[in-house]
Scaffold this motif. Structure first.
Motif, PDB file in Angstrom:
ATOM      1  N   UNK A  10     -85.952  49.824  -1.399  1.00 16.11           N
ATOM      2  CA  UNK A  10     -86.197  48.576  -0.685  1.00 16.11           C
ATOM      3  C   UNK A  10     -85.055  48.339   0.302  1.00 16.11           C
ATOM      4  N   UNK A  11     -85.397  48.205   1.574  1.00 19.09           N
ATOM      5  CA  UNK A  11     -84.393  48.144   2.636  1.00 19.09           C
ATOM      6  C   UNK A  11     -84.634  46.913   3.512  1.00 19.09           C
ATOM      7  N   UNK A  12     -83.601  46.099   3.781  1.00 16.45           N
ATOM      8  CA  UNK A  12     -83.781  44.976   4.711  1.00 16.45           C
ATOM      9  C   UNK A  12     -83.938  45.507   6.135  1.00 16.45           C
ATOM     10  N   UNK A  13     -84.991  45.053   6.835  1.00 15.37           N
ATOM     11  CA  UNK A  13     -85.190  45.618   8.181  1.00 15.37           C
ATOM     12  C   UNK A  13     -85.355  44.585   9.281  1.00 15.37           C
ATOM     13  N   UNK A  14     -85.550  43.307   8.962  1.00 15.60           N
ATOM     14  CA  UNK A  14     -85.709  42.381  10.076  1.00 15.60           C
ATOM     15  C   UNK A  14     -85.775  40.924   9.707  1.00 15.60           C
ATOM     16  N   UNK A  15     -85.644  40.096  10.761  1.00 21.19           N
ATOM     17  CA  UNK A  15     -85.684  38.647  10.644  1.00 21.19           C
ATOM     18  C   UNK A  15     -84.704  38.145   9.587  1.00 21.19           C
ATOM     19  N   UNK A  16     -83.463  38.642   9.699  1.00 17.61           N
ATOM     20  CA  UNK A  16     -82.405  38.283   8.753  1.00 17.61           C
ATOM     21  C   UNK A  16     -81.577  37.141   9.316  1.00 17.61           C
ATOM     22  N   UNK A  20     -78.043  41.646  11.726  1.00 22.09           N
ATOM     23  CA  UNK A  20     -78.824  42.881  11.633  1.00 22.09           C
ATOM     24  C   UNK A  20     -78.505  43.606  10.325  1.00 22.09           C
ATOM     25  N   UNK A  21     -79.235  43.254   9.287  1.00 24.66           N
ATOM     26  CA  UNK A  21     -78.991  43.841   7.975  1.00 24.66           C
ATOM     27  C   UNK A  21     -79.393  45.314   7.912  1.00 24.66           C
ATOM     28  N   UNK A  22     -80.366  45.711   8.711  1.00 16.61           N
ATOM     29  CA  UNK A  22     -80.717  47.136   8.730  1.00 16.61           C
ATOM     30  C   UNK A  22     -79.552  47.959   9.274  1.00 16.61           C
ATOM     31  N   UNK A  23     -78.936  47.512  10.344  1.00 13.22           N
ATOM     32  CA  UNK A  23     -77.797  48.238  10.911  1.00 13.22           C
ATOM     33  C   UNK A  23     -76.643  48.272   9.908  1.00 13.22           C
ATOM     34  N   UNK A  24     -76.421  47.178   9.206  1.00  8.17           N
ATOM     35  CA  UNK A  24     -75.377  47.152   8.177  1.00  8.17           C
ATOM     36  C   UNK A  24     -75.698  48.157   7.064  1.00  8.17           C
ATOM     37  N   UNK A  25     -76.970  48.233   6.679  1.00  5.98           N
ATOM     38  CA  UNK A  25     -77.434  49.213   5.686  1.00  5.98           C
ATOM     39  C   UNK A  25     -77.141  50.635   6.164  1.00  5.98           C
ATOM     40  N   UNK A  26     -77.478  50.943   7.424  1.00  2.70           N
ATOM     41  CA  UNK A  26     -77.246  52.289   7.971  1.00  2.70           C
ATOM     42  C   UNK A  26     -75.752  52.607   7.978  1.00  2.70           C
TER      43      UNK A  26
END
Length: 132
Positions: A10-16, A20-26
């Motif tokens: 499960x990965x956060x990808x948008x509307x955070x 930008x939680x997806x970029x932080x995840x990467x």
């Protein structure tokens, strides 16, 4: 019993709300371990109180994404047994009563999931069932 690498499920990808939680995840996972967007099935979490309204489920778990979409499954995100917010740089050994990094003690603590003994011997799933 064992663990799961939930950040590859499960990965956060948008509307955070917090950026930008997806970029932080990467950045946290690194390019070699982060799932690219094309490997994620988008799901909505807008009815939850999560920081992000859009998450991605690893496409290898398509059935789980479908079950979530039809309200037959849910995710327990950000669960754990720490008594307070900590980072890997904090002195967790002195600041929390929970013994970390051992499967047997973590299983016991998660099943009990009551670091302050406020509901002794009820267990996390027992308390969830009480609410349902």
């Amino acid at each position: 019993a064992g663990g799961a690498d939930s950040f590859n499920l499960l990965v956060p990808i948008g509307e955070c709300q917090s950026g930008d939680q997806y970029q932080e995840y990467v950045e946290a996972r690194g390019q070699a371990h982060a799932l690219p967007m094309f490997n994620l099935t988008t799901i909505s979490a807008s009815s939850s109180e999560q920081d992000c309204d859009v998450f991605g489920v690893n496409k290898a778990f398509g059935l789980l994404a479908n079950l979530y979409g039809s309200n037959e499954a849910l995710f327990f995100a950000n669960t754990g047994t720490l008594g307070k917010k900590m980072t890997k740089h904090d002195d967790w050994n002195d600041e929390t009563p929970i013994q970390l990094f051992a499967h047997n003690t973590m299983q016991h603590e998660f099943q009990r999931c009551d670091p302050y003994e406020t509901n002794a011997n009820t267990g996390v799933f027992g308390r969830i069932l009480d609410k349902l």
